[in-house]
Design a protein around this motif. Structure first.
Motif, PDB file in Angstrom:
ATOM      1  N   GLY A  92       0.822  -1.211   0.000  1.00 16.09           N
ATOM      2  CA  GLY A  92       0.000   0.000   0.000  1.00 16.09           C
ATOM      3  C   GLY A  92       0.856   1.261   0.000  1.00 16.09           C
ATOM      4  N   MET A  93       1.867   1.291   0.850  1.00 14.74           N
ATOM      5  CA  MET A  93       2.779   2.434   0.920  1.00 14.74           C
ATOM      6  C   MET A  93       3.547   2.589  -0.387  1.00 14.74           C
ATOM      7  N   PHE A  94       3.989   1.466  -0.915  1.00 19.60           N
ATOM      8  CA  PHE A  94       4.769   1.429  -2.157  1.00 19.60           C
ATOM      9  C   PHE A  94       3.952   2.011  -3.314  1.00 19.60           C
ATOM     10  N   LEU A  95       2.710   1.581  -3.436  1.00 20.76           N
ATOM     11  CA  LEU A  95       1.850   2.075  -4.506  1.00 20.76           C
ATOM     12  C   LEU A  95       1.518   3.553  -4.323  1.00 20.76           C
ATOM     13  N   GLU A  96       1.283   3.978  -3.083  1.00 27.85           N
ATOM     14  CA  GLU A  96       1.015   5.391  -2.796  1.00 27.85           C
ATOM     15  C   GLU A  96       2.186   6.278  -3.192  1.00 27.85           C
ATOM     16  N   SER A  97       3.400   5.738  -3.096  1.00 30.38           N
ATOM     17  CA  SER A  97       4.590   6.521  -3.439  1.00 30.38           C
ATOM     18  C   SER A  97       4.880   6.479  -4.937  1.00 30.38           C
ATOM     19  N   GLY A  98       4.018   5.803  -5.712  1.00 36.68           N
ATOM     20  CA  GLY A  98       4.193   5.755  -7.163  1.00 36.68           C
ATOM     21  C   GLY A  98       4.976   4.558  -7.656  1.00 36.68           C
ATOM     22  N   GLY A  99       5.174   3.560  -6.810  1.00 37.45           N
ATOM     23  CA  GLY A  99       5.928   2.363  -7.190  1.00 37.45           C
ATOM     24  C   GLY A  99       5.193   1.511  -8.215  1.00 37.45           C
ATOM     25  N   ASP A 100       5.968   0.785  -9.004  1.00 35.85           N
ATOM     26  CA  ASP A 100       5.440  -0.097 -10.055  1.00 35.85           C
ATOM     27  C   ASP A 100       5.434  -1.530  -9.542  1.00 35.85           C
ATOM     28  N   ILE A 101       4.246  -2.053  -9.243  1.00 33.69           N
ATOM     29  CA  ILE A 101       4.128  -3.406  -8.683  1.00 33.69           C
ATOM     30  C   ILE A 101       4.519  -4.475  -9.698  1.00 33.69           C
ATOM     31  N   ASN A 102       4.573  -4.122 -10.972  1.00 36.43           N
ATOM     32  CA  ASN A 102       4.963  -5.066 -12.026  1.00 36.43           C
ATOM     33  C   ASN A 102       6.373  -4.806 -12.547  1.00 36.43           C
ATOM     34  N   VAL A 161       8.353  -9.710  -9.065  1.00 37.01           N
ATOM     35  CA  VAL A 161       8.383 -10.316  -7.732  1.00 37.01           C
ATOM     36  C   VAL A 161       7.280 -11.367  -7.627  1.00 37.01           C
ATOM     37  N   LEU A 162       6.147 -11.124  -8.262  1.00 37.21           N
ATOM     38  CA  LEU A 162       5.070 -12.113  -8.255  1.00 37.21           C
ATOM     39  C   LEU A 162       5.531 -13.436  -8.855  1.00 37.21           C
ATOM     40  N   SER A 163       6.289 -13.385  -9.931  1.00 34.14           N
ATOM     41  CA  SER A 163       6.751 -14.632 -10.552  1.00 34.14           C
ATOM     42  C   SER A 163       7.676 -15.412  -9.618  1.00 34.14           C
ATOM     43  N   TYR A 164       8.488 -14.702  -8.843  1.00 34.09           N
ATOM     44  CA  TYR A 164       9.351 -15.385  -7.872  1.00 34.09           C
ATOM     45  C   TYR A 164       8.519 -15.943  -6.715  1.00 34.09           C
ATOM     46  N   ASN A 207       5.350 -21.616   0.444  1.00 37.46           N
ATOM     47  CA  ASN A 207       4.709 -20.957   1.585  1.00 37.46           C
ATOM     48  C   ASN A 207       4.394 -19.487   1.312  1.00 37.46           C
ATOM     49  N   SER A 208       4.182 -19.144   0.061  1.00 40.61           N
ATOM     50  CA  SER A 208       4.008 -17.738  -0.287  1.00 40.61           C
ATOM     51  C   SER A 208       2.578 -17.371  -0.680  1.00 40.61           C
ATOM     52  N   THR A 209       1.621 -18.220  -0.384  1.00 40.30           N
ATOM     53  CA  THR A 209       0.241 -18.008  -0.812  1.00 40.30           C
ATOM     54  C   THR A 209      -0.272 -16.624  -0.417  1.00 40.30           C
ATOM     55  N   GLU A 210      -0.039 -16.211   0.813  1.00 43.72           N
ATOM     56  CA  GLU A 210      -0.521 -14.910   1.278  1.00 43.72           C
ATOM     57  C   GLU A 210       0.186 -13.758   0.561  1.00 43.72           C
ATOM     58  N   PHE A 211       1.462 -13.938   0.257  1.00 41.62           N
ATOM     59  CA  PHE A 211       2.221 -12.903  -0.458  1.00 41.62           C
ATOM     60  C   PHE A 211       1.704 -12.763  -1.892  1.00 41.62           C
ATOM     61  N   VAL A 212       1.482 -13.899  -2.540  1.00 44.52           N
ATOM     62  CA  VAL A 212       0.951 -13.906  -3.908  1.00 44.52           C
ATOM     63  C   VAL A 212      -0.413 -13.227  -3.919  1.00 44.52           C
ATOM     64  N   ALA A 213      -1.263 -13.555  -2.959  1.00 50.43           N
ATOM     65  CA  ALA A 213      -2.600 -12.956  -2.886  1.00 50.43           C
ATOM     66  C   ALA A 213      -2.509 -11.444  -2.711  1.00 50.43           C
ATOM     67  N   ALA A 214      -1.605 -10.983  -1.856  1.00 49.19           N
ATOM     68  CA  ALA A 214      -1.440  -9.540  -1.626  1.00 49.19           C
ATOM     69  C   ALA A 214      -0.981  -8.832  -2.893  1.00 49.19           C
ATOM     70  N   LEU A 215      -0.036  -9.446  -3.600  1.00 45.98           N
ATOM     71  CA  LEU A 215       0.448  -8.860  -4.851  1.00 45.98           C
ATOM     72  C   LEU A 215      -0.663  -8.802  -5.898  1.00 45.98           C
ATOM     73  N   GLU A 216      -1.365  -9.902  -6.069  1.00 44.46           N
ATOM     74  CA  GLU A 216      -2.442  -9.959  -7.068  1.00 44.46           C
ATOM     75  C   GLU A 216      -3.579  -9.001  -6.734  1.00 44.46           C
ATOM     76  N   GLY A 262      -2.864  -5.548  -7.994  1.00 45.16           N
ATOM     77  CA  GLY A 262      -2.621  -5.298  -9.409  1.00 45.16           C
ATOM     78  C   GLY A 262      -1.434  -5.988 -10.043  1.00 45.16           C
ATOM     79  N   ALA A 263      -0.737  -6.825  -9.304  1.00 48.46           N
ATOM     80  CA  ALA A 263       0.397  -7.540  -9.899  1.00 48.46           C
ATOM     81  C   ALA A 263      -0.120  -8.574 -10.893  1.00 48.46           C
ATOM     82  N   ALA A 264       0.594  -8.672 -11.992  1.00 51.40           N
ATOM     83  CA  ALA A 264       0.182  -9.622 -13.029  1.00 51.40           C
ATOM     84  C   ALA A 264       1.331 -10.537 -13.393  1.00 51.40           C
TER      85      ALA A 264
END
Length: 96
Positions: free
Chosen positions: A54-64, A73-76, A82-91, A94-96
């Motif tokens: 949330g902070m990253f996106l507010e600062s203009g960061g590119d999630i992709n 990062v989503l692909s990694y 054990n990354s299910t929650e991380f993947v869900a947060a990224l997706e 807006g991560a694709a």
């Protein structure tokens, strides 16, 4: 011989601590947004990582943002069992 560092478990992450990852500097030639996301993913628990996104996106960061191989990062994260929650947060953000 004495250990240099003790492993810290269940560290408390304040908003300020999470926000510090917005200023993490990459090595030359590395996409800054990719680097920040990757370091946050590697360092944080899922709840803290979602706060960071949330902070990253507010600062203009590119999630992709991608690395030099064209990976996000989503692909990694999808490669780790054990990354299910991380993947869900990224997706969810807006991560694709």
């Amino acid at each position: 011989m004495k250990k240099d560092k003790e492993k810290v478990l269940d560290e408390v992450w304040t908003e300020d601590r999470v926000r510090e990852f917005l200023s993490v500097e990459p090595k030359a030639g590395t996409n800054a947004d990719f680097h920040k996301l990757l370091k946050a993913y590697q360092s944080m628990r899922a709840d803290d990582f979602e706060l960071f996104i949330g902070m990253f996106l507010e600062s203009g960061g590119d999630i992709n943002a991608t690395d030099s191989a064209g990976r996000t990062v989503l692909s990694y994260a999808r490669e780790h069992r054990n990354s299910t929650e991380f993947v869900a947060a990224l997706e969810k953000n807006g991560a694709a």
